[in-house]
Design an enzyme around this catalytic site. Structure first.
Site, PDB file in Angstrom:
ATOM      1  N   LYS A  78       0.847  -1.540  -0.100  1.00  0.00           N
ATOM      2  CA  LYS A  78       0.026  -0.234   0.294  1.00  0.00           C
ATOM      3  C   LYS A  78       1.329   1.307   0.044  1.00  0.00           C
ATOM      4  CE  LYS A  78      -3.606   2.141   2.075  1.00  0.00           C
ATOM      5  NZ  LYS A  78      -4.935   1.883   3.785  1.00  0.00           N
ATOM      6  N   SER A 158      -9.847   2.063   2.951  1.00  0.00           N
ATOM      7  CA  SER A 158      -8.716   3.065   2.379  1.00  0.00           C
ATOM      8  C   SER A 158      -7.746   1.626   0.919  1.00  0.00           C
ATOM      9  CB  SER A 158      -8.122   4.055   2.906  1.00  0.00           C
ATOM     10  OG  SER A 158      -7.259   3.486   2.899  1.00  0.00           O
ATOM     11  N   SER A 182     -10.041  -0.123   7.107  1.00  0.00           N
ATOM     12  CA  SER A 182      -9.661  -0.149   5.927  1.00  0.00           C
ATOM     13  C   SER A 182      -9.023  -1.572   4.937  1.00  0.00           C
ATOM     14  CB  SER A 182      -8.344   1.472   5.879  1.00  0.00           C
ATOM     15  OG  SER A 182      -9.011   2.450   5.892  1.00  0.00           O
TER      16      SER A 182
HETATM   17  N1  GLN Z   1     -13.322   4.783   6.315  1.00  0.00           N
HETATM   18  C1  GLN Z   1     -12.570   5.192   7.299  1.00  0.00           C
HETATM   19  C2  GLN Z   1     -12.179   6.845   6.521  1.00  0.00           C
HETATM   20  O1  GLN Z   1     -12.461   7.581   5.623  1.00  0.00           O
HETATM   21  C3  GLN Z   1     -11.851   4.418   8.205  1.00  0.00           C
HETATM   22  C4  GLN Z   1     -10.546   4.271   7.099  1.00  0.00           C
HETATM   23  C5  GLN Z   1      -8.954   3.935   7.038  1.00  0.00           C
HETATM   24  O2  GLN Z   1      -9.610   2.575   8.294  1.00  0.00           O
HETATM   25  N2  GLN Z   1      -8.158   4.014   6.872  1.00  0.00           N
HETATM   26  O3  GLN Z   1     -11.739   7.535   7.890  1.00  0.00           O
END
Ligand code: GLN
Length: 490
Positions: A78, A158, A182
């Site tokens: 990532k 994400s 995410s």
């Molecule tokens: N969807 C969540 C956010 O937008 C979690 C994102 C994540 O876990 N990095 O904050």
């Protein structure tokens, strides 16, 4: 040799060990698959030369007989992990063409164990999002399509690039991060396995910070066992991260396949939310039946503060983000827009460099931390966070783990929720509680919905008890016997 990409990580490591194929061969097969799948936009940077070089070195180690746990296995990373000498962008324009002079601890651990890097994977900007649509590199397309149309679907976010790359067989496994879901939500959307370990299990050093008290790295792969193998390499104490826990890393793979007989699994009644698609509810009931058949005792538990988790998360995470992202000021990293004075340069650089969702988070975060609002919002959210952790502590007096759906929907179409941040945030309803409490959580693919799209079930464990999750995840995987793959259209 292109079928080498269909192997599990475990099978690939076995094949490398008995010299059925070389690391160069399996790496080359993946490089070709990655090149043929550019329409998915999963990789934001391909590093084929580096991959072949690493694969050759692995084959040489194999000949000399000194190999690591992951020797020769090609992985995707990532793009939130800093990789030495390789552009690392966090999915943001503000970082520009940043080439780190250091390697994140998690990726360093993977290379120490012999893994091969195929490239850097797309993600939401600074990991803020649930659909990969906030990425400066454009959205990732889910390799899965609904059987009722060809609309492009989100792989979730994400870690959308990691999820899509694993599902489309563009790597044997990938690194990901999870601040509020995410790893788990994209795993659920792509029929893959993902685990967010206990906060502190993996070092955050060298991972671009989003919300430091919630951020945690973890693996995504196609089987529970593969994630266990990866996490064993990724985890470990690191003095460079003061929140990294000084605990031993078990051999997590040893927990996969272990009997789950007699384990008590809690089903939190508050996770039966309004408007949940009946198929997800039905899958959850099915999951309960599977674990019962495997010998688990099912116990209904209550996590009464669940309904406050999402609002608390969307205060704490933006608050920390606004503080962490203050460093991107046009002075130290890539993007800089010259203004008439210092403040003007800051403002112009930040306005040009951050995307809309990141700007929204910075504004919310700055607001809830400002004098006069701090007590009403940030402090209140911290108190809610404590209550949520207490709820879990009480539940874990009665049960060994919890079973819930991973997400309240299957993969949705790109564009569906991008104009409605609250609808997007609601997708994180089952995942953010786990980060607020610092617990391990895993998503296991459990079935398909009526449109033929994958759905995951989530297991939540006690702090540092990933082992139980790997055992239960293995049992769920075996019972669900999820063998579906996306039809190749890319
Ligand atoms: N969807 C969540 C956010 O937008 C979690 C994102 C994540 O876990 N990095 O904050």
């Amino acid at each position: 040799m292109s079928d080498l990409t269909t192997l599990t990580l475990k099978a690939a490591l076995d094949g490398l060990a008995d010299k059925s194929f070389s690391s160069v061969e399996i790496t080359q097969a993946h490089i070709e698959a990655v090149e043929a799948a550019r329409s998915l936009n999963a990789y934001v940077l391909e590093t084929p030369d580096r991959a072949i070089e690493m694969a050759k070195a692995s084959d040489a180690r194999r000949t000399s007989g000194t190999v690591g746990r992951l020797d020769g296995a090609p992985l995707g990373i990532k793009d939130l992990f800093c990789t030495k000498g390789v552009r690392s962008t966090a999915g943001s324009k503000i970082i520009g063409e940043f080439i780190p002079a250091y390697e994140s601890t998690v990726t360093a651990n993977l290379w120490r164990d012999g893994a091969v890097m195929l490239g850097k994977l797309n993600l939401d900007e600074f990991a803020m999002g649930s659909s990969n649509e906030t990425s400066a590199w454009g959205p990732v397309v889910n390799p899965w399509r609904s059987n009722s149309g060809n609309a492009k679907l989100t792989p979730g976010g994400s870690s959308g690039g990691s999820a899509a790359a694993v599902a489309a067989e563009l790597c044997l496994g990938a690194t990901a991060t999870d601040t509020g879901g995410s790893i788990r939500q994209p795993a659920s959307f792509t029929g893959t396995v993902g685990i967010k370990p206990t906060y502190g299990r993996c070092s955050r050093w060298g991972i671009v910070a989003f919300a430091s008290s919630l951020d945690q790295a973890g693996p995504m792969a196609r089987t529970v066992e593969d994630t266990a193998i990866l996490l064993t390499s990724m985890a470990g104490h690191d003095p460079k991260d003061s929140t990294s826990l000084a605990v031993e890393t078990p051999d997590f793979a040893a927990f996969v396949g272990k009997s789950v007989k007699g384990l008590r699994v809690g089903v939190p009644k508050e996770y039966r939310v309004d408007n949940m698609p009946p198929e997800i509810d039905a899958l959850w009931t099915q999951g309960i039946a599977w674990l019962k058949d495997a010998g688990c005792e099912i116990v209904e538990v209550s996590l009464p503060h669940t309904k406050y988790a999402l609002p608390a998360y969307y205060i704490v995470a933006p608050a920390e983000a606004s503080s962490n992202l203050a460093r991107y000021d046009g002075m130290r990293y890539g993007l800089r827009v010259e203004g008439s004075n210092l403040t003007d340069t800051y403002e112009k650089s930040r306005a040009a460099g951050f995307g809309a969702e990141v700007r929204r988070r910075i504004m919310i975060g700055t607001y809830v931390l400002s004098a006069g609002y701090y007590d009403a919002y940030y402090l209140k959210a911290l108190k809610v966070r404590r209550r949520i952790a207490d709820d879990f502590d009480q539940a874990f007096e009665k049960v060994d783990a919890l079973l819930t759906p991973t997400a309240p929907s299957a993969a949705f179409s790109l564009g569906d929720k991008s104009d409605d941040p609250v609808a997007m945030y609601l997708n994180d309803i089952f995942t953010v509680t786990v980060n607020l409490a610092g617990l391990p959580g895993m998503s296991v693919p459990a079935g398909l919905d009526a449109n033929g799209l994958p759905l995951g079930l989530q297991l939540i464990g006690r702090a540092l008890d990933e082992g139980t999750l790997f055992s239960l995840g293995g049992a769920l995987e075996k019972a669900a016997n999820f063998r579906s793959k996306p039809q190749k259209w890319w």
